[in-house]
Design a protein around this motif. Structure first.
Motif, PDB file in Angstrom:
ATOM      1  N   VAL A 235       0.821  -1.042  -0.003  1.00 54.68           N
ATOM      2  CA  VAL A 235       0.095  -0.034   0.164  1.00 54.68           C
ATOM      3  C   VAL A 235       0.840   1.292   0.028  1.00 54.68           C
ATOM      4  CG1 VAL A 235      -1.510   1.371   1.233  1.00 54.68           C
ATOM      5  CG2 VAL A 235      -2.061  -1.288   1.109  1.00 54.68           C
ATOM      6  N   THR A 236       1.890   1.146   0.798  1.00 51.50           N
ATOM      7  CA  THR A 236       2.917   2.310   0.608  1.00 51.50           C
ATOM      8  C   THR A 236       3.594   2.613  -0.587  1.00 51.50           C
ATOM      9  OG1 THR A 236       3.330   1.987   3.164  1.00 51.50           O
ATOM     10  CG2 THR A 236       4.986   3.253   1.809  1.00 51.50           C
ATOM     11  N   LYS A 237       3.790   1.464  -1.311  1.00 52.53           N
ATOM     12  CA  LYS A 237       4.473   1.564  -2.530  1.00 52.53           C
ATOM     13  C   LYS A 237       3.392   1.922  -3.628  1.00 52.53           C
ATOM     14  CE  LYS A 237       8.654   0.593  -1.317  1.00 52.53           C
ATOM     15  NZ  LYS A 237       9.834   1.809  -1.842  1.00 52.53           N
ATOM     16  N   GLN A 238       2.119   1.808  -3.067  1.00 54.59           N
ATOM     17  CA  GLN A 238       0.977   2.004  -4.255  1.00 54.59           C
ATOM     18  C   GLN A 238       1.030   0.973  -5.455  1.00 54.59           C
ATOM     19  OE1 GLN A 238       1.343   6.354  -4.639  1.00 54.59           O
ATOM     20  NE2 GLN A 238      -0.757   6.300  -4.025  1.00 54.59           N
ATOM     21  N   MET A 239       1.050  -0.273  -4.757  1.00 50.39           N
ATOM     22  CA  MET A 239       1.357  -1.508  -5.733  1.00 50.39           C
ATOM     23  C   MET A 239       0.308  -2.630  -5.148  1.00 50.39           C
ATOM     24  SD  MET A 239       4.457  -3.880  -7.430  1.00 50.39           S
ATOM     25  CE  MET A 239       5.082  -2.295  -7.990  1.00 50.39           C
ATOM     26  N   PRO A 240      -0.537  -3.139  -5.814  1.00 53.46           N
ATOM     27  CA  PRO A 240      -1.236  -4.408  -5.557  1.00 53.46           C
ATOM     28  C   PRO A 240      -0.419  -5.579  -4.754  1.00 53.46           C
ATOM     29  CG  PRO A 240      -2.024  -3.743  -7.574  1.00 53.46           C
ATOM     30  CD  PRO A 240      -0.617  -3.124  -7.433  1.00 53.46           C
ATOM     31  N   PHE A 241      -0.680  -5.828  -3.838  1.00 52.38           N
ATOM     32  CA  PHE A 241       0.290  -7.017  -3.077  1.00 52.38           C
ATOM     33  C   PHE A 241       0.572  -8.102  -3.974  1.00 52.38           C
ATOM     34  CE2 PHE A 241      -3.873  -7.963  -0.748  1.00 52.38           C
ATOM     35  CZ  PHE A 241      -4.220  -9.371  -1.274  1.00 52.38           C
ATOM     36  N   ILE A 242      -0.470  -8.599  -4.773  1.00 55.91           N
ATOM     37  CA  ILE A 242      -0.216  -9.836  -5.429  1.00 55.91           C
ATOM     38  C   ILE A 242       0.948  -9.740  -6.802  1.00 55.91           C
ATOM     39  CG2 ILE A 242      -1.934  -9.218  -7.154  1.00 55.91           C
ATOM     40  CD1 ILE A 242      -2.716 -12.109  -7.288  1.00 55.91           C
ATOM     41  N   LEU A 243       1.027  -8.248  -7.359  1.00 54.36           N
ATOM     42  CA  LEU A 243       2.314  -8.086  -7.931  1.00 54.36           C
ATOM     43  C   LEU A 243       3.528  -7.567  -7.193  1.00 54.36           C
ATOM     44  CD1 LEU A 243       0.132  -5.931 -10.562  1.00 54.36           C
ATOM     45  CD2 LEU A 243       0.654  -8.307 -10.639  1.00 54.36           C
ATOM     46  N   PHE A 244       3.358  -6.676  -6.049  1.00 52.23           N
ATOM     47  CA  PHE A 244       4.593  -6.570  -5.319  1.00 52.23           C
ATOM     48  C   PHE A 244       5.199  -7.778  -4.644  1.00 52.23           C
ATOM     49  CE2 PHE A 244       6.145  -5.311  -1.032  1.00 52.23           C
ATOM     50  CZ  PHE A 244       6.853  -4.308  -1.239  1.00 52.23           C
ATOM     51  N   ASP A 245       4.540  -8.754  -4.264  1.00 54.02           N
ATOM     52  CA  ASP A 245       5.370 -10.051  -3.923  1.00 54.02           C
ATOM     53  C   ASP A 245       4.343 -11.132  -4.186  1.00 54.02           C
ATOM     54  OD1 ASP A 245       6.624 -11.983  -2.659  1.00 54.02           O
ATOM     55  OD2 ASP A 245       6.990 -11.143  -0.928  1.00 54.02           O
ATOM     56  N   SER A 246       4.600 -11.931  -5.121  1.00 50.83           N
ATOM     57  CA  SER A 246       3.497 -12.829  -5.703  1.00 50.83           C
ATOM     58  C   SER A 246       3.674 -14.168  -4.833  1.00 50.83           C
ATOM     59  CB  SER A 246       3.804 -13.197  -7.097  1.00 50.83           C
ATOM     60  OG  SER A 246       5.111 -13.787  -7.362  1.00 50.83           O
ATOM     61  N   GLU A 247       4.912 -14.168  -4.046  1.00 53.91           N
ATOM     62  CA  GLU A 247       5.247 -15.504  -3.273  1.00 53.91           C
ATOM     63  C   GLU A 247       4.592 -15.178  -1.817  1.00 53.91           C
ATOM     64  OE1 GLU A 247       6.123 -18.209  -4.146  1.00 53.91           O
ATOM     65  OE2 GLU A 247       6.166 -17.675  -6.215  1.00 53.91           O
TER      66      GLU A 247
END
Length: 288
Positions: A235-247
């Motif tokens: 959220v801080t990076k404004q990126m969906p978590f599924i794309l931020f860290d798929s693992e």
């Protein structure tokens, strides 16, 4: 004349298309339970399974989806009603190959459609139903009389809760209200921010048991999401978590939920019916 003929052809094709998108509303009993984050990442998870997904931000005046992805859409649904833009013109490309329609700050216009506005919306939305597999509506927190009218039109409702007692009670109250108006719409449950899988299962089971005992209401447990630190980082990076860290655990969990939903892996709990979104809109907005 050529444009009119083309529009008519597209409408007829959409009407006869047997594969219509399913309309899904995501809601919660109160704010702060991660509803918009779920909607965004669930949409991307479905997209990663090869589905065409449109995410419609219905969180009035908040623009949560734009904030979560770090982008400001130049158009919103208001441009459709007030500036004569077509629905396809206000769709923007989102992360993970999903499409997004921004809600804007005057979305209450959508809840008071007169016959002319309804007809125009119906014609254009029928094209979207033919061009997507899923259309997700990220509803505002809570339920108002106006938003209820819209939620009655969708094919399924996904209710987000957390293990907090107030969140569980608010989710129960929301489903009780919905059930008092429409006993037919399928309800799915997702528990967010659980510390253990046991906690998630117990929260959902307790809520399901209460709904059956006091309302005679059957619901489907769609799954639960762990309380993962990756979420706040994304959220801080404004990126969906599924794309931020798929693992990450939460990313794997959202993929499991999307897989279960897309595969209709509900056992004997539920059989999904053909989409009736436009028919329901005519009923609830025009009373016909």
């Amino acid at each position: 004349m050529k444009d009119q003929a083309e529009n008519l052809r597209r409408r007829l094709e959409a009407r006869h298309n047997q594969s219509m998108a399913r309309a899904i509303a995501v809601l919660s009993g109160k704010g702060g339970v991660g509803k918009s984050n779920f909607s965004l990442n669930f949409s991307i998870a479905l997209s990663q399974r090869g589905k065409k997904v449109l995410l419609f931000d219905m969180d009035i005046g908040m623009g949560n989806i734009d904030i979560l992805i770090g982008e400001h859409s130049p158009y919103s649904i208001i441009d459709f009603f007030e500036n004569d833009c077509s629905l396809k013109d206000i769709i923007t490309a989102g992360p993970g190959n999903i499409s997004i329609i921004n809600g804007g700050t005057g979305l209450t216009n959508l809840f008071s459609l007169d016959e002319d506005k309804y007809t125009r919306f119906n014609e254009e939305f029928s094209l979207l139903l033919a061009n997507y597999d899923y259309i997700l509506f990220d509803m505002g927190a809570g339920i108002t009389q106006d938003s209820m009218k819209f939620m009655l039109c969708v094919d399924e409702l996904v209710v987000i809760t957390t293990p907090e007692p107030t969140s569980i009670m608010d989710a129960y109250s929301a489903m009780k209200y919905i059930n008092s108006v429409n006993k037919e719409v399928p309800l799915f449950l997702v528990c967010n921010r659980v510390f253990t899988s046991k906690d998630g299962k117990e929260v959902i089971k307790r809520l399901q048991n209460a709904l059956v005992k006091f309302l005679g209401l059957e619901t489907v447990a769609l799954g639960y999401l762990p309380n993962d630190g990756i979420v706040s980082k994304s959220v801080t990076k404004q990126m969906p978590f599924i794309l931020f860290d798929s693992e990450a655990d939460v990313s794997k969990a959202i993929m499991d939920i999307a897989s279960r939903y897309a595969n209709h892996s509900f056992g004997g709990e539920l059989t999904l019916q053909r989409s009736h979104f436009l028919r329901n809109m005519k009923r609830y907005f025009l009373g016909k």
